[in-house]
Enzyme design. Structure first.
Site, PDB file in Angstrom:
ATOM      1  N   LYS A 145       0.786  -1.301   0.041  1.00  0.00           N
ATOM      2  CA  LYS A 145      -0.075  -0.128   0.023  1.00  0.00           C
ATOM      3  C   LYS A 145       0.822   1.474  -0.027  1.00  0.00           C
ATOM      4  O   LYS A 145       1.968   1.106   0.535  1.00  0.00           O
ATOM      5  CB  LYS A 145      -1.091  -0.018   1.298  1.00  0.00           C
ATOM      6  N   TYR A 170      -4.322   4.324   6.086  1.00  0.00           N
ATOM      7  CA  TYR A 170      -4.950   3.257   7.118  1.00  0.00           C
ATOM      8  C   TYR A 170      -6.525   3.663   7.977  1.00  0.00           C
ATOM      9  O   TYR A 170      -7.196   2.869   8.250  1.00  0.00           O
ATOM     10  CB  TYR A 170      -3.998   3.001   8.450  1.00  0.00           C
TER      11      TYR A 170
END
Ligand code: NDP
Length: 368
Positions: free
Chosen positions: A134, A219
């Protein structure tokens, strides 16, 4: 520098000790496992690549078999540490040749954000399964191109969403799905740490393609979705910058953003490179609440709900992630929360929206 990341790394180092077993122990477990094993090469032998490689020593379904690196000395080091033969070592010029290497089923890309797009497309063209860190891409357009390339090549594209396999996180999702919190009304995600070295790629617009949002704010974006259990339909955002020398144009220091969900829930989130002690999720419903604090660090994750403390044991996130990803790639297993390219595309559509909302001051409608 006493940063949150340093702190987490220290905790994680001690947490790694228990699940990591000597090679003899691993071999003994493998001897009892006669199913398929995913043979993985790691691309980009940096901090996170090392963490994944160490964690994979405890996997039975996944094994590190190759490396791709621009640094010959690291290749030598990894060959010694992980027993990787010369024929499974590549650099950034010749890695398309993994195509002809039966020792490599999948390549796990752990390089700076801006490089993921081209590297994923090249690995897909070589016919190997792709696991990418990510943020999978730096915007939704690139994410879509990567998904399309993998589809065309007939390979799967997975993203290193390690929290999707974390036991306390999964327990909260189970309780929410079971209606134990009632109608979900609110989520709060606080994600950040005080970043150190100003010369690192994370603060370089060309390589990071953003700042805290791409690295740690993601996140909160992803967490808002899996905690609320819906896809947001609008976003508003506000950016503040206290240090324009360290955080150049295009590198965000602090962004607050809000998401609206179709069921009426709202999320209020903070992404920053300028504060420690931020790693907390809070979910509130009409009948109860859940809190994770820390929520996305390497662990141990801690959590509680209105019914009491969550007691699921700590697991090394990267070990479980690789074990589960081997199950997805080799056995067609379906994770509770998706870890594929489409999942990452949704996050990147939201991040595109956050940047647009912060820039214009306008509410941006989302179409995920
Ligand atoms: P590092 O800087 O520690 O490592 C990146 C590696 O990429 C380098 O060591 C280098 O390896 C390679 N690389 C290739 N080109 C470049 C370049 N131009 N500049 C710098 N490095 C280059 O970064 P991290 O390992 O911390 O992060 C890598 C990726 O992993 C990022 O996308 C990050 O967001 C993600 N990440 C995910 C985490 C998670 O919990 N899921 C945690 C931390 C990071 P070599 O010398 O072998 O070529």
């Amino acid at each position: 520098m006493n940063s949150r990341r340093d702190f987490l790394q220290k905790i994680a180092a001690s947490a790694l000790v228990m699940p990591l077993m000597p090679l003899a122990g691993w071999a003994a477990r493998v001897n009892h496992y006669d199913g398929p094993v995913l043979k993985v090469a790691i691309m980009g032998l940096g901090s996170y690549g090392n963490r994944v490689a160490e964690a994979m020593k405890a996997c039975v379904k996944a094994k590190l078999t190759g490396v791709i690196s621009g640094t010959p000395a690291k290749i030598k080091d990894w060959q010694g540490r992980f027993g990787i033969p010369e024929k499974n070592c590549y650099n950034y010029d010749n890695f398309d040749q993994v195509k002809n290497n039966p020792d490599i089923d999948a390549v796990y890309i752990t390089t700076p954000n801006a490089l993921h797009h081209d590297q994923v497309i090249r690995i897909a063209a070589a016919g190997k399964q792709v696991i990418c860190e990510k943020p999978m891409a730096v915007n939704a357009k690139e994410a879509q191109e990567m998904i399309d390339a993998c589809k065309k090549a007939g390979v799967q594209l997975l993203v290193g969403y390690r929290m999707h396999f974390e036991p306390k996180t999964l327990e909260i999702i189970r309780m929410r799905n079971n209606g134990e919190f009632g109608k979900i009304m609110f989520f709060q995600g606080q994600c950040g740490f005080r970043i150190g070295d100003p010369t690192q790629w994370r603060l370089n617009k060309q390589l990071a393609c953003g700042g805290a949002m791409m690295d740690i704010g993601i996140y909160a974006v992803n967490g808002a979705r899996y905690m609320v259990g819906e896809e947001p339909v609008w976003v508003t955002a506000q950016e503040t910058k206290t240090d324009p020398v360290k955080f150049k144009p295009g590198v965000d220091e602090t962004i607050q953003f809000q998401l609206g969900f179709p069921g009426g829930a709202v999320a209020s989130c903070l992404s920053t490179y300028n504060m420690n002690n931020l790693d907390r999720f809070f979910l509130n419903g009409e009948k109860g609440f859940a809190e994770l604090w820390p929520s996305t660090g390497y662990g141990p994750i801690k959590g509680r709900t209105n019914k009491g403390e969550l007691t699921q044991p700590h697991v090394t996130h990267q070990t479980v992630q690789m074990e589960e990803m081997a199950g997805i790639l080799l056995e067609g297993k379906q994770p509770t929360v998706a870890v594929n390219g489409e999942e990452a595309l949704k996050d990147l559509k939201i991040i595109d929206g956050i940047y647009q909302a912060a820039k214009t001051g306008q509410k941006v409608n989302l179409h995920l």
